[in-house]
Motif scaffolding. Structure first.
Motif, short mmCIF file in Angstrom:
data_model
loop_
_atom_site.label_atom_id
_atom_site.label_comp_id
_atom_site.label_asym_id
_atom_site.label_seq_id
_atom_site.Cartn_x
_atom_site.Cartn_y
_atom_site.Cartn_z
N GLU A 425 0.83 -1.21 0.00
CA GLU A 425 0.00 0.00 0.00
C GLU A 425 0.86 1.26 0.00
OE1 GLU A 425 -3.57 0.38 -0.03
OE2 GLU A 425 -3.18 -1.60 -0.87
N LYS A 428 2.52 2.64 -3.35
CA LYS A 428 1.68 3.40 -4.28
C LYS A 428 1.91 4.90 -4.17
CE LYS A 428 -1.99 -0.08 -4.28
NZ LYS A 428 -3.38 -0.40 -3.91
N THR A 431 4.87 5.11 -6.68
CA THR A 431 4.59 4.72 -8.07
C THR A 431 3.45 5.51 -8.69
OG1 THR A 431 3.07 2.97 -7.34
CG2 THR A 431 5.40 2.38 -7.59
N LYS A 432 2.54 6.00 -7.85
CA LYS A 432 1.35 6.75 -8.33
C LYS A 432 0.47 5.91 -9.25
CE LYS A 432 2.92 10.48 -6.30
NZ LYS A 432 2.30 10.97 -5.05
N GLU A 433 0.58 4.62 -9.17
CA GLU A 433 -0.21 3.74 -10.03
C GLU A 433 -1.64 3.63 -9.48
OE1 GLU A 433 1.91 0.20 -12.04
OE2 GLU A 433 2.85 0.40 -10.07
N LYS A 434 -2.60 3.75 -10.38
CA LYS A 434 -4.01 3.59 -10.02
C LYS A 434 -4.51 2.29 -10.65
CE LYS A 434 -4.88 8.55 -9.54
NZ LYS A 434 -5.72 9.70 -9.93
N THR A 435 -4.35 1.24 -9.90
CA THR A 435 -4.65 -0.09 -10.45
C THR A 435 -6.09 -0.52 -10.23
OG1 THR A 435 -3.91 -1.08 -8.38
CG2 THR A 435 -2.27 -0.83 -10.12
N ARG A 444 -10.34 5.55 -11.90
CA ARG A 444 -9.42 4.57 -11.31
C ARG A 444 -8.84 5.13 -10.01
NH1 ARG A 444 -8.37 0.60 -15.06
NH2 ARG A 444 -6.63 -0.20 -13.84
N MET A 446 -6.01 4.42 -6.43
CA MET A 446 -4.83 3.76 -5.88
C MET A 446 -5.20 2.82 -4.73
SD MET A 446 -1.54 6.30 -5.89
CE MET A 446 -2.27 7.59 -4.86
N TYR A 447 -6.18 3.22 -3.93
CA TYR A 447 -6.50 2.48 -2.71
C TYR A 447 -7.93 1.93 -2.76
CZ TYR A 447 -2.38 5.06 -1.21
OH TYR A 447 -1.13 5.58 -1.13
#
Length: 490
Positions: A425, A428, A431-435, A444, A446-447
């Motif tokens: 967690e 993120k 990485t700033k990834e919004k998966t 989208r 991140m959390y």
């Protein structure tokens, strides 16, 4: 070309032919003499033996031969002191050394015995059995009892003894990073290095001021740092190579002979062992502070704790085991077909596993079993705070909250985490990834918590509702509104 050793079943480049004579005897004859195993040239089995097994065979041959010779001598001396035997034998003509006298005495005993009715059968010519033939009945019974006691020796103790012996016997490890051979003596090790790892031209030049020597291989180094790196690799081999697996062929490489050096915790790959060690010290050395009385075996690479050495060896070999079962949908690979089958359900939309307690349904049986625990009593209780859990594993993970030890660290900042979930967690943030995609629109997140609150807009299901019919997704906002609403009504 590598050949398969007949004894240890390891592939090696330097082998000897089993039927080549050495000091008047072949290795096949030595094996038959020591192990009572008949080896023939036309049995369609490997006919080579590696240098390590050659050395073992020679040592065993000398030892067995010495034992038999000493036994013959002792039994003969006992016969000489026996008054019954000495009364039947005239000895004035015996001359020469004690060994010669013993041989002549044994021949006379056999000659005298051949005239008695109790020895009418033909006796073998092998003089190994002469002394045993003339032991009295009580001694034979005692000897048989001792043999039975040896045969009933506890198997677990024998295995432990063999493992400890293998650790002591093969005390010289090859110091070269891609070689995993072990040797009984430094001389054989140095011979192996000179043949298999000859120095390059630039290494042949004598190193000036080389005062730092490796005690294992006698290699010299110009600095203490170089020697330290060299000895660290040697210590890794001594702690990571399983002595019990000596002689068993492996179908996959290990840390020392694999092209990619993999971390046994996060499976990250590195070109050299030095770069791998740098990674493990940065990422995983934080585990050094962790102590668990039920897990006393620590991995020297990632510092993880285990209950037994067998679990540790399985953990360290796991990154190198072949994953031959690949998912056709996403390309993920697995060790076994069962793990692949369990994974493939993630790509299916069918939920055929239904809970008998409620209406919930799941894609696979494992998820159903995890859900079923929610309908049962939480029997695992934290002794510190009293919080209850369904599983012991969940309780152990929770108990980390009450300890001062951390189990993992962020590679990008100084953040320390108690478990991998917290680290995942936190990463993120970097990485700033919004998966995580909204199931109702294109947004989208991140959390998971952010996505859950957003989806309330689409479903209209909010956890907090005020008497004035206003709804809220956060308790903090709800309490602030409720206080304001109550004040206005008054």
């Amino acid at each position: 070309m590598s050949l398969l050793c007949r004894i240890c079943l390891e592939y090696c480049d330097d082998c000897a032919y089993l039927f080549t004579e050495s000091n008047g005897v072949t290795f096949a004859e030595i094996i038959q003499f020591c192990a009572n195993i008949q080896i023939s040239e036309d049995d369609d089995l490997p006919s080579q033996v590696c240098l390590t097994c050659c050395e073992d065979a020679e040592a065993a041959y000398i030892f067995v031969k010495k034992c038999r010779q000493s036994e013959h001598t002792l039994q003969a001396q006992k016969l000489l002191s026996n008054p019954i035997v000495s009364a039947d034998i005239s000895t004035p003509h015996i001359k020469g050394t004690a060994e010669a006298r013993t041989e002549e005495l044994l021949v006379e005993l056999v000659s005298d015995a051949s005239h008695t009715e109790s020895t009418t059968q033909h006796m073998p010519d092998n003089d190994d059995i002469y002394a045993d033939e003339y032991l009295d009945e009580m001694e034979i019974e005692n000897f048989s009892q001792d043999s039975a006691d040896l045969q009933s020796f506890d198997e677990d103790r024998a295995l432990t003894w063999l493992e400890n012996r293998s650790e002591c016997d093969s005390s010289y490890f090859c110091c070269y990073s891609d070689c995993i051979l072990t040797f009984h003596t430094k001389r054989v090790l140095k011979d192996h290095i000179s043949i298999q790892h000859p120095p390059r031209d630039e290494q042949k030049q004598k190193i000036p001021h080389a005062h730092h020597n490796c005690d294992n291989c006698d290699q010299t180094f110009s600095s203490e740092k170089e020697l330290g790196t060299h000895e660290l690799l040697l210590q890794l081999k001594k702690s990571m190579l399983n002595p019990a697996s000596r002689g068993r062929p492996k179908a996959y490489p290990c840390l020392f002979n694999s092209e990619d050096k993999k971390c046994c915790d996060c499976y990250a790959s590195f070109p050299t062992i030095e770069s791998l060690l740098e990674h493990t010290m940065q990422r995983h050395s934080i585990r050094k502070t962790v102590k668990d009385p039920t897990r006393t075996v620590r991995c020297v690479l990632c510092f993880k704790l285990f209950r037994s050495k067998s679990s540790l060896y399985a953990h360290q070999n796991a990154p190198y085991k072949p994953r031959n079962y690949t998912c056709n949908e996403c390309g993920a690979s697995f060790l076994t077909p069962s793990r692949l089958s369990a994974h493939e359900t993630a790509h299916s939309t069918e939920r055929k596993f239904k809970c008998t307690e409620c209406e919930a349904s799941f894609k696979n049986e494992q998820n159903l079993n995890t859900h079923a625990l929610l309908h049962r009593e939480k029997k695992e209780v934290c002794s510190t705070c009293g919080l209850r859990f369904h599983r012991k594993s969940n309780l152990r993970m929770h108990q980390r909250v009450h300890s001062d030890a951390y189990y993992t660290a962020c590679p990008h900042c100084d953040k320390k985490c108690k478990n991998q979930s917290q680290l995942k967690e936190h990463l993120k943030v970097h990485t700033k990834e919004k998966t995580l995609a909204c199931r109702y629109c294109a947004k989208r997140f991140m959390y998971t918590s952010d996505r859950k609150r957003h989806e309330m807009i689409h479903t209209g299901k909010y956890p907090f509702t005020c008497g004035c019919s206003k709804k809220f997704s956060r308790n903090r906002l709800y309490m602030r509104h409720k206080a304001k609403c109550t004040a206005e009504q008054e």
